[in-house]
Design a protein around this motif. Sequence first.
Motif, PDB file in Angstrom:
ATOM      1  N   ALA A 157     -10.659 -29.925  58.319  1.00 53.56           N
ATOM      2  CA  ALA A 157     -11.921 -29.846  58.550  1.00 53.56           C
ATOM      3  C   ALA A 157     -12.131 -28.993  59.859  1.00 53.56           C
ATOM      4  O   ALA A 157     -12.880 -28.080  59.878  1.00 53.56           O
ATOM      5  CB  ALA A 157     -12.717 -31.233  58.471  1.00 53.56           C
ATOM      6  N   ALA A 158     -11.501 -29.564  60.641  1.00 51.48           N
ATOM      7  CA  ALA A 158     -11.708 -28.823  62.038  1.00 51.48           C
ATOM      8  C   ALA A 158     -11.236 -27.694  62.033  1.00 51.48           C
ATOM      9  O   ALA A 158     -12.062 -26.646  62.679  1.00 51.48           O
ATOM     10  CB  ALA A 158     -11.247 -29.730  63.311  1.00 51.48           C
ATOM     11  N   GLY A 159     -10.129 -27.443  61.301  1.00 55.61           N
ATOM     12  CA  GLY A 159      -9.511 -26.254  61.395  1.00 55.61           C
ATOM     13  C   GLY A 159     -10.265 -25.071  60.561  1.00 55.61           C
ATOM     14  O   GLY A 159     -10.422 -24.073  61.026  1.00 55.61           O
ATOM     15  N   ALA A 177     -12.579 -33.279  76.098  1.00 56.04           N
ATOM     16  CA  ALA A 177     -12.389 -34.694  76.287  1.00 56.04           C
ATOM     17  C   ALA A 177     -12.265 -35.217  74.668  1.00 56.04           C
ATOM     18  O   ALA A 177     -11.740 -36.080  74.387  1.00 56.04           O
ATOM     19  CB  ALA A 177     -13.559 -35.149  77.061  1.00 56.04           C
ATOM     20  N   LEU A 178     -13.232 -34.812  74.017  1.00 56.10           N
ATOM     21  CA  LEU A 178     -13.470 -35.427  72.428  1.00 56.10           C
ATOM     22  C   LEU A 178     -12.078 -34.821  71.633  1.00 56.10           C
ATOM     23  O   LEU A 178     -11.594 -35.987  71.198  1.00 56.10           O
ATOM     24  CB  LEU A 178     -14.620 -34.767  71.855  1.00 56.10           C
ATOM     25  N   ARG A 185     -18.029 -30.447  66.293  1.00 57.27           N
ATOM     26  CA  ARG A 185     -19.395 -29.942  66.729  1.00 57.27           C
ATOM     27  C   ARG A 185     -19.368 -29.481  68.210  1.00 57.27           C
ATOM     28  O   ARG A 185     -19.945 -28.368  68.331  1.00 57.27           O
ATOM     29  CB  ARG A 185     -20.224 -31.208  66.567  1.00 57.27           C
ATOM     30  N   ALA A 186     -18.777 -29.958  68.943  1.00 58.34           N
ATOM     31  CA  ALA A 186     -18.413 -29.630  70.414  1.00 58.34           C
ATOM     32  C   ALA A 186     -18.174 -28.098  70.474  1.00 58.34           C
ATOM     33  O   ALA A 186     -18.540 -27.337  71.138  1.00 58.34           O
ATOM     34  CB  ALA A 186     -17.810 -30.492  71.139  1.00 58.34           C
ATOM     35  N   GLU A 187     -17.124 -27.958  69.680  1.00 57.71           N
ATOM     36  CA  GLU A 187     -16.695 -26.515  69.660  1.00 57.71           C
ATOM     37  C   GLU A 187     -17.620 -25.409  69.195  1.00 57.71           C
ATOM     38  O   GLU A 187     -17.629 -24.443  69.771  1.00 57.71           O
ATOM     39  CB  GLU A 187     -15.154 -26.438  68.672  1.00 57.71           C
ATOM     40  N   ILE A 188     -18.400 -25.905  68.229  1.00 58.69           N
ATOM     41  CA  ILE A 188     -19.477 -24.924  67.936  1.00 58.69           C
ATOM     42  C   ILE A 188     -20.416 -24.736  68.779  1.00 58.69           C
ATOM     43  O   ILE A 188     -20.850 -23.535  68.807  1.00 58.69           O
ATOM     44  CB  ILE A 188     -19.917 -25.562  66.349  1.00 58.69           C
TER      45      ILE A 188
END
Length: 485
Positions: A22-24, A211-212, A259-262
């Motif tokens: 999902a992240a990828g 950190a996440l 979400r943090a990357e977005i």
Amino acid sequence: MRAPLAVVAAVSTACAVVVAGAAGSANAGIGVPTPTVTPLPSVSVPLPQPTSPVPLPSAPLPDPGQSLPGTGALPGTGGGGGTDGSGGSGGSSGDPDATATGPGSTGAGATAGPAGGAGAAAAAGDRRRQRAADTTPLVAGTPAARDLLDDESSPQLLAASEAFLDADRRIAEIARQKRLMAQLKQAAAETAQVYRALDFDVLTARTTSTALRERYESVRRQLVASAREAYVTGQPTTDDGQAAGMAAAVDRLGDGSARAEIRVGTLTVRRDTVRAEFEAIATRYREAQRRLDDANRELRSLAAQRSDALQDVRAAKGSDVALHRARMIESGQLGAQIREASAALERAGRTVQGTGTLGRPVAGHVTSPFGMRVHPILRHTKLHTGTDFAGGSPAILAADDGRVLMTVTSTAYGNFTVIDHGVVDGKRLTTAYAHQAQFLVAEGDAVRKGQQIGVVGSTGYSTGPHLHFEVREDGTVVDPMRYLG
């Protein structure tokens, strides 16, 4: 009860695959950049130095729409005391570096001895104030500019007033450039502040994302290690609750990391947009600076031109006052002649009754309305007895049906025609058409509304081709627009 090893292994593996996938896929689909945190872009916004001929003001310049200051504020009209203790010898001629001294000023000469320093400081302040007055627009862009240029002024006054207004308009354009630079400077400062805030937000979001991601990897490794150990030993190391909790934690941490990357990507795009805005503002500022630098080279000569024209305006006052007095005398005499001629026309039964509604006498536009005018520099008042039209067809048209009372040539009005339109609302209505180049009707002719009666010219007291149109009730001038609408 402990979960079978196969179940724990399957759950852990599926969670890892789903979260990682999902992240990828989110990152791959959105194309999130991985920016480096950079300082504010090195786009310089040069500002004029305090010694510049036209320094960028720290406060807004006077609004050109403001009313004209008193004549004492005009360049060359007075100043402060001399630096040697004398009263000085007169006002500045427009030179920004000249000391404005002379009688009528509010400043006093410096005293000798210890007080000389204070006198020098006061003189320097007077020079700054005079320089500011010399480079401040006075009438450009205001209603006063209309009263400055009057087609029926004396030729000397009109020429001097035109020279004054030309210099004042060019000074006003420089002032506009200064205001634009002040606005761009403020916009650049505000944009830079937004950029720094977004740059900090990008750094914070990147730290949170890292950190996440680290926490996600740590929990995922624990879950995988637990499943591997259970598989090797044949003994489950966690119960069902612990396994489910670890799997849920992996899900939450994976979602939070994505979400943090977005957010990092979104903030980076916004920050780069603001940077582009800053650079665009800086480019506009530099362009305005170049234009202002060119204007600075003109400013001293413009101030001198305006000051010289001001002196010429004052010198021409006498000729204009004499011209206006002669025009008023002739206007009064004309009123008496019109009343007598209209009465004779009525006695003879030859009156042609008009409609009472007047049409425009010429196709041009209004250049000077009826009423009292106040010269913005000389402060003397004049009554403009009609409405001036210029810039259109040279054909002069009868405003309404009527009979020509007179076609004569006078000193003030030049070639002018007077038409009687009968009685309207209990008053004898007549119209007059002055400064004609040619008559096309004669005394006693009956005319129709819209019929050409003459040609626009510049005879009499006139500085350019135009029609001076008057409306009179019982021989007394009234505002033509009351009838023209």
